[in-house]
Design an enzyme around this catalytic site. Structure first.
Site, PDB file in Angstrom:
ATOM      1  N   GLU A  91       0.822  -1.203   0.000  1.00 51.85           N
ATOM      2  CA  GLU A  91       0.000   0.000   0.000  1.00 51.85           C
ATOM      3  C   GLU A  91       0.862   1.261   0.000  1.00 51.85           C
ATOM      4  O   GLU A  91       1.943   1.291   0.572  1.00 51.85           O
ATOM      5  CB  GLU A  91      -0.925  -0.019   1.222  1.00 51.85           C
ATOM      6  N   CYS A 104       3.562   8.553   1.053  1.00 52.68           N
ATOM      7  CA  CYS A 104       4.152   7.599   2.002  1.00 52.68           C
ATOM      8  C   CYS A 104       4.298   6.264   1.290  1.00 52.68           C
ATOM      9  O   CYS A 104       3.312   5.664   0.864  1.00 52.68           O
ATOM     10  CB  CYS A 104       3.217   7.483   3.207  1.00 52.68           C
ATOM     11  N   CYS A 111       6.826  -6.850   7.412  1.00 52.90           N
ATOM     12  CA  CYS A 111       8.008  -6.402   8.155  1.00 52.90           C
ATOM     13  C   CYS A 111       8.374  -7.494   9.143  1.00 52.90           C
ATOM     14  O   CYS A 111       7.497  -8.075   9.790  1.00 52.90           O
ATOM     15  CB  CYS A 111       7.730  -5.103   8.895  1.00 52.90           C
ATOM     16  N   CYS A 115       7.118  -5.015  15.712  1.00 52.05           N
ATOM     17  CA  CYS A 115       6.796  -4.089  16.794  1.00 52.05           C
ATOM     18  C   CYS A 115       5.374  -4.412  17.253  1.00 52.05           C
ATOM     19  O   CYS A 115       4.496  -4.681  16.431  1.00 52.05           O
ATOM     20  CB  CYS A 115       6.901  -2.639  16.334  1.00 52.05           C
ATOM     21  N   CYS A 118       2.072  -2.507  15.792  1.00 52.29           N
ATOM     22  CA  CYS A 118       2.045  -2.186  14.361  1.00 52.29           C
ATOM     23  C   CYS A 118       1.363  -3.287  13.552  1.00 52.29           C
ATOM     24  O   CYS A 118       1.740  -4.462  13.649  1.00 52.29           O
ATOM     25  CB  CYS A 118       3.482  -1.987  13.872  1.00 52.29           C
ATOM     26  N   CYS A 338      -1.058   5.779   9.915  1.00 55.64           N
ATOM     27  CA  CYS A 338       0.197   5.121  10.321  1.00 55.64           C
ATOM     28  C   CYS A 338      -0.091   3.802  11.019  1.00 55.64           C
ATOM     29  O   CYS A 338      -0.920   3.747  11.915  1.00 55.64           O
ATOM     30  CB  CYS A 338       0.950   5.963  11.346  1.00 55.64           C
TER      31      CYS A 338
HETATM   32  N1  SAH Z   1       9.655   0.567   9.843  1.00 52.50           N
HETATM   33  C1  SAH Z   1       9.810   1.968   9.898  1.00 52.50           C
HETATM   34  C2  SAH Z   1       8.889   2.722   8.972  1.00 52.50           C
HETATM   35  C3  SAH Z   1       7.491   2.235   8.843  1.00 52.50           C
HETATM   36  S1  SAH Z   1       6.449   2.398  10.279  1.00 52.50           S
HETATM   37  C4  SAH Z   1       9.660   2.469  11.321  1.00 52.50           C
HETATM   38  O1  SAH Z   1       9.262   1.702  12.179  1.00 52.50           O
HETATM   39  O2  SAH Z   1       9.985   3.614  11.552  1.00 52.50           O
HETATM   40  C5  SAH Z   1       6.043   4.139  10.193  1.00 52.50           C
HETATM   41  C6  SAH Z   1       5.633   4.753  11.551  1.00 52.50           C
HETATM   42  O3  SAH Z   1       4.315   4.336  11.923  1.00 52.50           O
HETATM   43  C7  SAH Z   1       6.561   4.345  12.682  1.00 52.50           C
HETATM   44  O4  SAH Z   1       6.895   5.434  13.501  1.00 52.50           O
HETATM   45  C8  SAH Z   1       5.695   3.370  13.407  1.00 52.50           C
HETATM   46  O5  SAH Z   1       6.128   3.206  14.716  1.00 52.50           O
HETATM   47  C9  SAH Z   1       4.335   3.990  13.297  1.00 52.50           C
HETATM   48  N2  SAH Z   1       3.250   3.075  13.634  1.00 52.50           N
HETATM   49  C10 SAH Z   1       3.228   1.726  13.494  1.00 52.50           C
HETATM   50  N3  SAH Z   1       2.073   1.225  13.929  1.00 52.50           N
HETATM   51  C11 SAH Z   1       1.330   2.261  14.359  1.00 52.50           C
HETATM   52  C12 SAH Z   1      -0.013   2.375  14.894  1.00 52.50           C
HETATM   53  N4  SAH Z   1      -0.784   1.318  15.047  1.00 52.50           N
HETATM   54  N5  SAH Z   1      -0.450   3.610  15.183  1.00 52.50           N
HETATM   55  C13 SAH Z   1       0.320   4.696  14.982  1.00 52.50           C
HETATM   56  N6  SAH Z   1       1.567   4.640  14.483  1.00 52.50           N
HETATM   57  C14 SAH Z   1       2.067   3.440  14.175  1.00 52.50           C
HETATM   58 FE1  SF4 Z   2       8.247  -2.837  11.067  1.00 49.95          FE
HETATM   59 FE2  SF4 Z   2       5.982  -1.742  11.928  1.00 49.95          FE
HETATM   60 FE3  SF4 Z   2       8.093  -1.901  13.551  1.00 49.95          FE
HETATM   61 FE4  SF4 Z   2       8.127  -0.179  11.470  1.00 49.95          FE
HETATM   62  S1  SF4 Z   2       6.751  -0.110  13.246  1.00 49.95           S
HETATM   63  S2  SF4 Z   2       9.777  -1.599  12.131  1.00 49.95           S
HETATM   64  S3  SF4 Z   2       6.955  -1.377   9.958  1.00 49.95           S
HETATM   65  S4  SF4 Z   2       6.956  -3.641  12.699  1.00 49.95           S
END
Ligand code: SAH
Ligand code: SF4
Length: 360
Positions: A91, A104, A111, A115, A118, A338
């Site tokens: 996406e 974006c 991934c 995390c 996420c 995000c």
């Molecule tokens: N992997 C990279 C970039 C993609 S994630 C990273 O982690 O930075 C992009 C951003 O979205 C990151 O700051 C991530 O922590 C945030 N993010 C992920 N899941 C989220 C959620 N459920 N609500 C708000 N932000 C989130």
């Molecule tokens: Fe991967 Fe999501 Fe963590 Fe970014 S926030 S490193 S996309 S698992």
């Protein structure tokens, strides 16, 4: 198989053309056709000789990912689903604002970093995107937004903040950055391209020397104990090392601060005490903060902090002199906010749901 020119930076394209006996300056012409005019068919590239067009057609192609769907949110945010074949899809999101338009883009199918808050991390991981697949997202957005053939640039900023961890796909990502920055490609300045990482430090050191664009770091916690839980990669690259790398990155960065992203999770990382700890954690790094209200997805197990809590947390950081913004949630009615990007991932990582981080 024909070589896909969509993913070649100018240097590689020049070498390829030389190999075909073509003049090196044709690389500039080709890049303009492909990236600025959005033309994928060599026969339409009218300033190339007929001979050159034929040679190109027999050795190369301009192949873009397949567009599956487009959704437009109430606030004008657009989301495209692009198919990459074999059941995988990614996406891409465009966020229009008064003074800029931010695209974006994704860097991986899923991934592997898992995390805990996420949606992409929950889906598992299939594979890295190629440079052509990364650039293909910008190419499609340009088409869909009607930028080609017009002087006005609709996409003013690109952020590598979609699906995936860009620094775990280093080679493809830096070549995509080359094309984004090239005057004959997308012509963006280094300040207008932002890479967001959860902190893959060896790759960050390389990025600093090779393609230092603006940097956003996903911090999310003020202590190693909590960050180990939220961002398991922290077990490998803990906070103190992360802060030292951020400081070093600033020597070469196009901006004189790092943006720290901090997702606001109710009762997890949003207390007054944690705001104070955070100030100590980042005290040696010139930075701005971007607080991201958590965007829920099913079975996440987390709740978004209340607006009052977010305000209070922000005020504590601001009273210490930091610049803090609270990210406005955009496009959540189409799951484009995000952390909500999910695409379709055929998970290959076969990891367990245990978040101990052992698999790292
Ligand atoms: N992997 C990279 C970039 C993609 S994630 C990273 O982690 O930075 C992009 C951003 O979205 C990151 O700051 C991530 O922590 C945030 N993010 C992920 N899941 C989220 C959620 N459920 N609500 C708000 N932000 C989130
Ligand atoms: Fe991967 Fe999501 Fe963590 Fe970014 S926030 S490193 S996309 S698992």
């Amino acid at each position: 198989m024909a070589l896909n020119l969509l993913g070649l930076n100018r240097h590689e394209l020049t070498r390829f053309l030389e190999g075909l006996g073509e003049k090196p300056f044709r690389a500039r012409q080709l890049m303009r056709w492909i990236h600025q005019e959005g033309v994928a068919d060599f026969s339409l590239m009218s300033n190339l000789s007929k001979q050159a067009r034929q040679t190109l057609a027999s050795h190369a192609e301009v192949s873009v990912p397949e567009l599956v769907s487009e959704q437009v949110a109430e606030d004008g945010t657009r989301k495209w689903l692009l198919s990459l074949g074999q059941g995988n899809a990614i996406e891409t999101v465009f966020i229009p604002e008064a003074t800029r338009g931010t695209l974006c883009i994704s860097s991986q199918v899923g991934c592997a970093l898992a995390c805990s808050f996420c949606a992409t991390g929950r889906q598992g991981f299939n594979r890295n995107l190629t440079t052509a697949e990364i650039i293909g997202q910008v190419w499609w957005a340009n088409q869909a937004l009607g930028a080609n053939g017009q002087n006005e640039r609709v996409i003013s900023n690109v952020v590598l903040m979609g699906m995936g961890e860009p620094l775990l796909n280093y080679e493809a990502v830096v070549e995509a950055i080359d094309i984004l920055l090239d005057d004959h490609g997308y012509g963006l300045s280094r300040r207008r391209v932002t890479l967001s990482t959860s902190g893959v430090l060896p790759a960050l050191e390389r990025l600093r020397d090779r393609a230092p664009v603006a940097l956003a770091v996903s911090l999310h916690a003020p202590t190693d104990e909590l960050r180990n839980e939220l961002v398991p990669l922290n077990q490998k690259y803990p906070l103190q090392e992360l802060m030292a790398s951020c400081r070093r990155y600033l020597d070469k960065a196009p901006r004189d601060f790092i943006t720290f992203e901090y997702v606001m999770l109710a009762g997890v990382n949003d207390s007054d005490q944690q705001a104070q700890q955070l100030l100590r954690c980042v005290q040696d790094v010139p930075c701005k903060f971007n607080l991201i209200p958590f965007n829920p997805f099913s079975h996440s197990g987390y709740r978004r902090s209340s607006p009052e809590r977010i305000r209070r947390f922000r005020d504590i950081l601001m009273s210490a002199g930091l610049v803090v913004t609270v990210r406005r949630t955009r496009g959540d009615d189409i799951d484009a906010a995000c952390g909500q990007l999910a695409g379709k991932v055929v998970d290959k990582s076969r990891r367990t749901l245990d978040r101990s981080g052992e698999r790292l």
